[in-house]
Structure formats: structure tokens, C-alpha cells
Design an enzyme around this catalytic site. Structure first.
Site, short mmCIF file in Angstrom:
data_model
loop_
_atom_site.label_atom_id
_atom_site.label_comp_id
_atom_site.label_asym_id
_atom_site.label_seq_id
_atom_site.Cartn_x
_atom_site.Cartn_y
_atom_site.Cartn_z
N THR B 138 0.87 -1.19 0.00
CA THR B 138 0.00 0.00 0.00
C THR B 138 0.91 1.23 0.00
O THR B 138 2.13 1.11 0.17
CB THR B 138 -0.90 0.04 1.26
OG1 THR B 138 -0.08 0.35 2.39
CG2 THR B 138 -1.60 -1.28 1.51
N ASP B 139 0.31 2.39 -0.13
CA ASP B 139 1.12 3.61 -0.12
C ASP B 139 1.82 3.78 1.24
O ASP B 139 2.96 4.20 1.32
CB ASP B 139 0.25 4.84 -0.40
CG ASP B 139 -0.21 4.84 -1.86
OD1 ASP B 139 0.40 4.10 -2.66
OD2 ASP B 139 -1.19 5.54 -2.18
N CYS B 140 1.11 3.41 2.31
CA CYS B 140 1.72 3.56 3.64
C CYS B 140 2.57 2.35 4.04
O CYS B 140 3.46 2.45 4.87
CB CYS B 140 0.67 3.87 4.68
SG CYS B 140 -0.84 2.90 4.50
N TYR B 141 2.26 1.18 3.48
CA TYR B 141 3.02 -0.04 3.78
C TYR B 141 3.51 -0.66 2.46
O TYR B 141 2.91 -1.60 1.96
CB TYR B 141 2.15 -1.05 4.53
CG TYR B 141 1.73 -0.59 5.91
CD1 TYR B 141 2.65 -0.62 6.96
CD2 TYR B 141 0.44 -0.15 6.17
CE1 TYR B 141 2.29 -0.20 8.23
CE2 TYR B 141 0.07 0.27 7.44
CZ TYR B 141 1.00 0.25 8.47
OH TYR B 141 0.64 0.65 9.72
N PRO B 142 4.60 -0.11 1.89
CA PRO B 142 4.97 -0.53 0.54
C PRO B 142 5.64 -1.92 0.43
O PRO B 142 5.58 -2.55 -0.61
CB PRO B 142 5.96 0.56 0.10
CG PRO B 142 6.48 1.16 1.37
CD PRO B 142 5.40 1.02 2.39
#
Ligand code: SF4
Ligand code: SF4
Lengths: 133, 391
Positions: B138-142
Site C-alpha cells: 500500500t502507499d503507507c506499507y509498501p
């Protein structure tokens, strides 16, 4: 000539056949029964010490009768660090080698009674019963 | 009630090192000798114990964040699948989880050599555990992949949280068919060749408080060699009594259960064992001990009930159980079960336990020592659990 140690395992249908006496009468073998676990209508195990010229023929005869024959080279050991004394093996062990002492409910293992059937090795949930060669 | 003791009073005595603590076995002899009234006056706490495969067990783990950060989706510990659908690095390892490449029962009866229960044991034994994780990013958990080793000390938190443990009374299993069956109660030989039972009978926690008068949310307990708590009733909690005959005679407590939790980091590997049940699966054997405060004579009386007055229903696991036929073939007392044989329809059937009585006793004795030396006080429940009268 040296004697040989073997384990015979047979099904319940075999339990009342006098196969051992034929080994003596027809094959001239000297037999010492080291351990026996036989009762009518049940699977059974015999541990024998056998001596005689017609040893191979005798074993062939047993196999033809449906007896499973193994050399006795293994021993069953209880790993005391792993055994929790639950008793789950005691009604499975056919020879009474594993039993519960009462009233303490401690599980005892008498290896002299063990007929190396491997049942406890399979059923012990903690892998406390080990096969040693 | 006159002569009633309070939790505060008993805890005060514990802190002063003056509490009188006995195991459930010792209580039985005391009541035999002195009667319930005098024993209630003398004894403050009774300790119980059990050590058995516990059907529904597992642990919440907070694995900790990596850099770059990752929202772990599929997670494996030593190849055992762990549930990751909680939060980015929170996971739950269930005792019954087995590796995807396990032969299961394809190699009947399956051995289930290693599963979630074994991972929990290895964590507590401070062994290195292989961790693999996958994420969709994800954008926060790449981050998308991780492969590393962890130990219990490396991760943030680990909470043993068992949804159903500590069964009050449990079925004794026999097999009425002509083929061997492999069940969670062990290998059952054909034609009632053996009978397997569980629980520690007169030492078992829930058999000693059948009306749930003392055990409730927040009760402090011995759990896995450390300190734990009762969280709630267990799943399938079914308090009550075994009933027999046409007049429904009560035959001892039935199916209450507990949900328990505690900090895994302070538990001991010898009291949390990975367990391989032939032909069935992997599970966890959990040591649990519960203190029962002797608040009044009724509680003392129930805690002193003996094996001969506690019972288990004998059920056919050959085919009856599978079909939901739970009418007992017999109701056997723990005294009979522990004697090594029971008689069913004139046949003598050898019995064997799956619960270690000697270890159950060790737990009751440890808990007694913890309380006697003041290191363990009683947790007063903030809410009692449903009992037979208030379900
Ligand atoms: S089943 Fe295993 S742990 Fe239990 S008493 Fe037998 S050998 Fe020991
Ligand atoms: S191998 Fe195990 S089950 Fe078989 S006789 Fe020996 S102790 Fe008993």
C-alpha cells in the site's frame, strides 16, 4: 552355527494355529521363546531365538502361513524428558510393557516386556517413544 | 452468609504469608477427616490443575514493523500458516494450523509432526523461528515480501489466547465398529478394544466449582507455567450436570469451558507442548491451574468431591459421535476410569487417560506454593460466568 533373533507378527486369524510346533517337528529347529504376546482372536507377536540348519526353510514356511517376520535389531526406548506420563499409550500397548502404576498414576515402561510392535511410537502425541537400532 | 470469607481477607492473609493453601487432593482427605464445616474454617484456598491437549488454543503475536513498512497478509512461521487478517503486523497462530505441504491424512493415519502447537512451544523455548510474509503493498506499507528469523524476545507482544480450554467433564471414547479409528481422543481399537478419557477428575479445575461460584472474568490462574487470567467463558460453554435414569439423577458436572489468556513471554516450554494426534492433527497441550477461594461451606463441599462422584459419559466415536448421536453408552465415574478398566455390556474394556494426572498434581502443588509464599494473590472476578442455574 549361531542362533538368530526374530520377531513374528500375525493377525487374529492366525492366533490359534500351532505354527511353532511345526517349526520344531518339520524343520528341526531349536526355539527359545523370549517374549510372547498371544491370545485367541487377537493380533499377536512372538520374539524368538532360533537355531538349526533348516532356519531359512522354516522362515519361508512361516511367511507362507501369513506371518510377518522381522529381524530383531531394534529396541524401543522411552525418552524420559519428553514423556509427560499421560497414559495415552497404555491401552494401546499390546504387551503390557507400558502401564500405569496406581494410585500414583505414573506411567511405567518395562522394556523386558516390549515386543517392538511400534504402536506406542506412532500414538504418543509427544514423540516420547523412540526406536533405537 | 455467616462465616463467609471475602477475597480481600484471603488476599491479606496471602500477603502476610498466613494463608492456608491445600491442593484439591489434600482437601479431600481433610474433609474426610474433619468434615466440611471445620475444613472451611481452616482452609483459605484450594488449588486444582490439569495438563491435557486443549482443543482450541493459540496466540496473538505483534511481529513488529520492518523498514520499509509492510502490511503482512500471508504469514508463515516455520512453514505453518498464521492468520494475518487483523492489522499490519498483528497475527494469530492457531494450535491446529499445519503446513500446506503436510501430507495430512493422505498418508492415513497422518502423523501431523509439526503444527501451530509446536510453533508456540518453540517460541516459548526461545528457539529461532523462520518467518515468511507476503503483502500486496500500500502507499503507507509498501514492502511486499519478508523472510527472516525471529525469536519470542524479538517480537513486540505475544499473548496466549485460548478460546476454549479446560473442559469441565469430557467424553470417554470407545469404538463400537469393527475397524480402528483415529480420533482426537486417540487411537480407538475396534469392538471396544479400549476406552480413552480426559481431564484430571478430582484435580480438574471446573469439576471443583460446578456452579461457577468463584471462577469468572479476571480470575488469576496458572497458565502454561506462568500467570494468566480467565477472559470469558470458553466457546461451546455448556455448564450443567450429566443426567441419568428416568428420574434424571444428577451425575456430576458436565460441559463448562474457559477462555484464558496470558503473556506468553513469561510462560514455560514444559507447560505448553506441541502435540501430534495420530490421524487427527496438531494441537497444544496446556497446563492450567485454578485457585478456588474457600469463601463458604458450599464452595468447600464442591471442591472436595472425589473421583467416585465425578463422571464422564462414554460415547461411541466409531460412528455415533460423527452422526451427532451423543446418548452415552454408559456414565462412568472417574474412580472406575482411573482403575484401568470399565465394564460395558458385560465386556471389560481397558481404559487410558489422555490427561497427565501426575503433571496435573505438579501444577496444583506449584500453584499452592506460589500462593503460600505470597507471590500469587487471588483475582476477584469482575463478573462470574454462566453456571447451570443462570445460562
Ligand atoms: S503417550 Fe507418550 S507421553 Fe504419554 S505416557 Fe505414553 S510415552 Fe509418555
Ligand atoms: S513397541 Fe511400544 S506398544 Fe509395542 S510392545 Fe513395545 S512398548 Fe508396547
Amino acid at each position: 552355527m549361531t542362533s538368530k533373533r526374530i520377531v513374528l507378527r500375525f493377525d487374529e486369524s492366525m492366533a490359534d494355529k500351532p505354527v511353532i510346533s511345526y517349526l520344531v517337528s518339520d524343520y528341526n529347529l531349536i526355539i527359545n521363546i523370549l517374549k510372547a504376546n498371544v491370545s485367541p482372536q487377537k493380533e499377536g507377536t512372538l520374539v524368538l531365538d532360533i537355531l538349526g540348519e533348516k532356519y531359512k526353510e522354516g522362515l519361508e514356511y512361516l511367511k507362507q502361513q501369513g506371518v510377518r517376520v522381522h529381524a530383531l535389531t531394534e529396541e524401543i526406548i522411552r525418552n524420559e524428558d519428553k514423556c509427560i506420563n499421560c497414559g495415552a499409550c497404555t491401552a494401546i500397548c499390546p504387551s503390557g510393557a507400558l502401564y500405569i502404576e496406581r494410585p500414583s498414576m505414573e506411567v511405567k515402561f518395562n522394556s523386558d516386556e516390549c515386543v517392538v510392535c511400534h504402536q506406542c511410537v506412532k500414538v504418543c502425541p509427544y514423540k516420547a517413544m523412540e526406536v533405537h537400532f | 452468609m455467616p462465616g463467609e470469607k471475602s477475597y480481600e481477607e484471603i488476599n491479606q492473609k496471602i500477603k502476610e504469608g498466613k494463608a492456608v493453601v491445600v491442593t484439591a487432593e489434600e482437601l479431600i482427605s481433610m474433609v474426610d477427616e474433619k468434615g466440611v464445616t471445620q475444613t472451611t474454617q481452616e482452609v483459605d484456598v484450594v488449588t486444582t490443575g490439569t495438563f491435557s491437549p486443549m482443543c482450541s488454543s493459540g496466540a496473538f503475536l505483534n511481529i513488529g514493523h520492518t523498514i520499509p513498512k509492510m502490511k503482512m497478509n500471508n504469514i508463515w512461521l516455520n512453514d505453518v500458516p498464521v492468520y494475518g487478517g487483523i492489522a499490519a503486523v498483528d497475527a494469530y497462530i492457531g494450535a491446529a494450523s499445519v503446513p500446506e505441504n503436510d501430507p495430512f491424512n493422505n498418508n492415513y493415519p497422518g502423523e501431523f509432526k509439526y503444527g501451530g502447537g509446536h510453533v508456540i512451544h518453540d517460541l516459548v523455548a526461545r528457539k529461532s523461528i523462520h518467518l515468511e510474509a507476503e503483502a500486496y503493498g500500500t502507499d503507507c506499507y509498501p514492502r511486499r515480501e519478508l523472510e527472516t528469523t525471529i525469536t519470542l524476545d524479538d517480537i513486540n507482544e505475544a499473548t496466549l489466547f485460548n478460546p476454549r480450554n479446560c473442559y469441565q467433564s469430557y467424553n470417554c471414547a470407545v469404538n463400537l465398529t469393527s475397524e480402528t479409528v483415529y480420533t482426537y481422543l486417540g487411537m480407538l481399537k475396534p469392538n471396544m478394544g479400549n476406552a480413552h478419557y480426559a481431564t484430571a477428575g478430582q484435580l480438574s479445575p471446573l469439576l471443583k466449582d460446578p456452579y461457577f461460584k468463584t471462577i469468572g472474568v479476571g480470575t488469576r490462574i496458572f497458565l502454561g507455567g506462568g500467570i494468566g487470567y480467565v477472559a470469558w467463558n470458553g466457546t461451546q460453554h455448556s455448564p450443567g450436570f450429566l443426567l441419568t435414569g428416568c428420574n434424571n439423577e444428577k451425575k456430576g458436572p458436565a460441559g463448562g469451558t474457559l477462555s484464558v489468556l496470558g503473556d506468553l513471554k513469561q510462560m514455560k516450554p514444559e507447560w505448553l507442548l506441541g502435540t501430534s494426534v495420530l490421524g487427527y492433527g496438531s494441537t497444544l497441550t496446556v497446563g492450567i491451574g485454578i485457585p478456588i477461594p474457600v469463601l463458604n461451606e458450599e464452595i468447600c463441599y464442591y471442591a472436595s468431591v472425589k473421583d467416585k462422584d465425578l463422571y464422564a459419559p462414554v460415547i461411541d466415536y466409531g460412528e455415533g459421535y460423527q452422526k451427532g448421536k451423543t446418548d452415552p453408552i454408559k456414565i462412568a465415574s472417574f474412580a472406575e476410569l482411573k482403575s484401568g478398566k470399565i465394564t460395558i455390556n458385560d465386556k471389560e474394556v481397558p481404559t487410558a487417560p489422555l490427561t497427565s494426572y501426575t503433571k496435573a498434581k505438579e501444577i496444583a502443588v506449584s500453584l499452592k506454593e506460589w500462593i503460600a509464599c505470597g507471590k500469587f494473590t487471588l483475582g476477584q472476578p469482575s463478573q462470574l460466568l454462566p453456571g447451570p442455574d443462570n445460562r
